[in-house]
Write a protein that holds these residues in place. Structure first.
Motif, PDB file in Angstrom:
ATOM      1  N   GLU A  52       0.830  -1.212   0.000  1.00  0.00           N
ATOM      2  CA  GLU A  52       0.000   0.000   0.000  1.00  0.00           C
ATOM      3  C   GLU A  52       0.861   1.258   0.000  1.00  0.00           C
ATOM      4  O   GLU A  52       0.598   2.196  -0.745  1.00  0.00           O
ATOM      5  CB  GLU A  52      -0.937  -0.005   1.212  1.00  0.00           C
ATOM      6  N   GLN A  54       3.967   1.552  -1.071  1.00  0.00           N
ATOM      7  CA  GLN A  54       4.654   1.652  -2.362  1.00  0.00           C
ATOM      8  C   GLN A  54       3.700   2.143  -3.449  1.00  0.00           C
ATOM      9  O   GLN A  54       4.070   2.972  -4.283  1.00  0.00           O
ATOM     10  CB  GLN A  54       5.251   0.302  -2.747  1.00  0.00           C
ATOM     11  N   THR A  55       2.472   1.656  -3.434  1.00  0.00           N
ATOM     12  CA  THR A  55       1.474   2.078  -4.417  1.00  0.00           C
ATOM     13  C   THR A  55       1.190   3.569  -4.292  1.00  0.00           C
ATOM     14  O   THR A  55       1.125   4.289  -5.299  1.00  0.00           O
ATOM     15  CB  THR A  55       0.171   1.267  -4.247  1.00  0.00           C
ATOM     16  N   GLN A  56       1.016   4.043  -3.072  1.00  0.00           N
ATOM     17  CA  GLN A  56       0.753   5.464  -2.860  1.00  0.00           C
ATOM     18  C   GLN A  56       1.934   6.328  -3.279  1.00  0.00           C
ATOM     19  O   GLN A  56       1.742   7.404  -3.843  1.00  0.00           O
ATOM     20  CB  GLN A  56       0.385   5.729  -1.399  1.00  0.00           C
ATOM     21  N   ARG A  58       4.057   5.634  -5.664  1.00  0.00           N
ATOM     22  CA  ARG A  58       4.035   5.670  -7.142  1.00  0.00           C
ATOM     23  C   ARG A  58       2.915   6.580  -7.650  1.00  0.00           C
ATOM     24  O   ARG A  58       3.085   7.289  -8.636  1.00  0.00           O
ATOM     25  CB  ARG A  58       3.850   4.261  -7.698  1.00  0.00           C
ATOM     26  N   HIS A  59       1.791   6.545  -6.968  1.00  0.00           N
ATOM     27  CA  HIS A  59       0.640   7.368  -7.339  1.00  0.00           C
ATOM     28  C   HIS A  59       0.985   8.858  -7.275  1.00  0.00           C
ATOM     29  O   HIS A  59       0.429   9.655  -8.018  1.00  0.00           O
ATOM     30  CB  HIS A  59      -0.545   7.037  -6.422  1.00  0.00           C
ATOM     31  N   HIS A  60       1.888   9.213  -6.401  1.00  0.00           N
ATOM     32  CA  HIS A  60       2.296  10.608  -6.236  1.00  0.00           C
ATOM     33  C   HIS A  60       3.654  10.886  -6.883  1.00  0.00           C
ATOM     34  O   HIS A  60       4.390  11.771  -6.458  1.00  0.00           O
ATOM     35  CB  HIS A  60       2.338  10.973  -4.749  1.00  0.00           C
ATOM     36  N   ASP A  61       3.972  10.103  -7.894  1.00  0.00           N
ATOM     37  CA  ASP A  61       5.206  10.277  -8.663  1.00  0.00           C
ATOM     38  C   ASP A  61       6.470  10.129  -7.831  1.00  0.00           C
ATOM     39  O   ASP A  61       7.514  10.688  -8.160  1.00  0.00           O
ATOM     40  CB  ASP A  61       5.230  11.636  -9.386  1.00  0.00           C
ATOM     41  N   ASP A 119      -2.351  13.031   1.197  1.00  0.00           N
ATOM     42  CA  ASP A 119      -2.603  11.635   0.854  1.00  0.00           C
ATOM     43  C   ASP A 119      -1.667  10.657   1.561  1.00  0.00           C
ATOM     44  O   ASP A 119      -2.089   9.606   2.015  1.00  0.00           O
ATOM     45  CB  ASP A 119      -2.500  11.432  -0.659  1.00  0.00           C
ATOM     46  N   THR A 123      -2.651   7.768   4.119  1.00  0.00           N
ATOM     47  CA  THR A 123      -2.263   6.375   3.872  1.00  0.00           C
ATOM     48  C   THR A 123      -1.595   5.782   5.107  1.00  0.00           C
ATOM     49  O   THR A 123      -1.897   4.658   5.506  1.00  0.00           O
ATOM     50  CB  THR A 123      -1.305   6.286   2.662  1.00  0.00           C
TER      51      THR A 123
END
Length: 147
Positions: A52, A54-56, A58-61, A119, A123
């Motif tokens: 989770e 790591q995904t966040q 990546r989501h925020h560049d 964000d 998270t």
């Protein structure tokens, strides 16, 4: 994503990866089958936290870390060597993991306090109950082991 946020979150991811590896390693080392199962489940819970975060990132560049550091690997080898020499090694693993789990939980709380609302802070907040659950499990096991 600000550099400080990226640095703090990657530090949490790295520590989580190292602790997950320690849980997995301990699960292989303990002699009690039920304890093996519990430790494997805790490693899986940490895997979900890591994924989770790591995904966040990546989501925020951001570029999340994907492995622990050299210090974590060396520490795991040292911990393994020390625990092996103890007469009740299952109990020693429990105490070690409980201590490290508490340290990770406190690190999450410190980072949340430092991050501004956003964000990544949200998270991290969402992951707190999962980490607290792992912490309570390990605290209960450590108490039963005579901590």
């Amino acid at each position: 994503m600000p550099l400080e946020t990226r640095h703090l979150c990657n530090g949490l991811i790295r520590r989580s990866i190292e602790l997950r590896a320690l849980y997995s390693h301990a699960a292989e080392q303990v002699s009690e089958p039920g304890l093996r199962t519990v430790l494997s489940e805790e490693a899986q819970s940490l895997e979900a936290v890591i994924a989770e975060l790591q995904t966040q990132m990546r989501h925020h560049d951001g570029v999340p870390v994907t492995r622990g550091g050299m210090f974590g690997a060396a520490r795991q080898r040292l911990d393994t060597w020390l625990v092996r020499g103890m007469p009740r090694s299952d109990d020693a693993w429990i105490r070690l993991l409980a201590r490290d789990e508490q340290s990770l939980l406190r690190a999450f709380e410190r980072v949340i306090a430092r991050l501004s609302a956003g964000d990544m802070a949200a998270t991290l907040h969402r992951q707190l109950p999962r980490l607290q659950s792992i912490h309570l499990d390990m605290h209960s096991l450590a108490k039963a082991a005579g901590r």
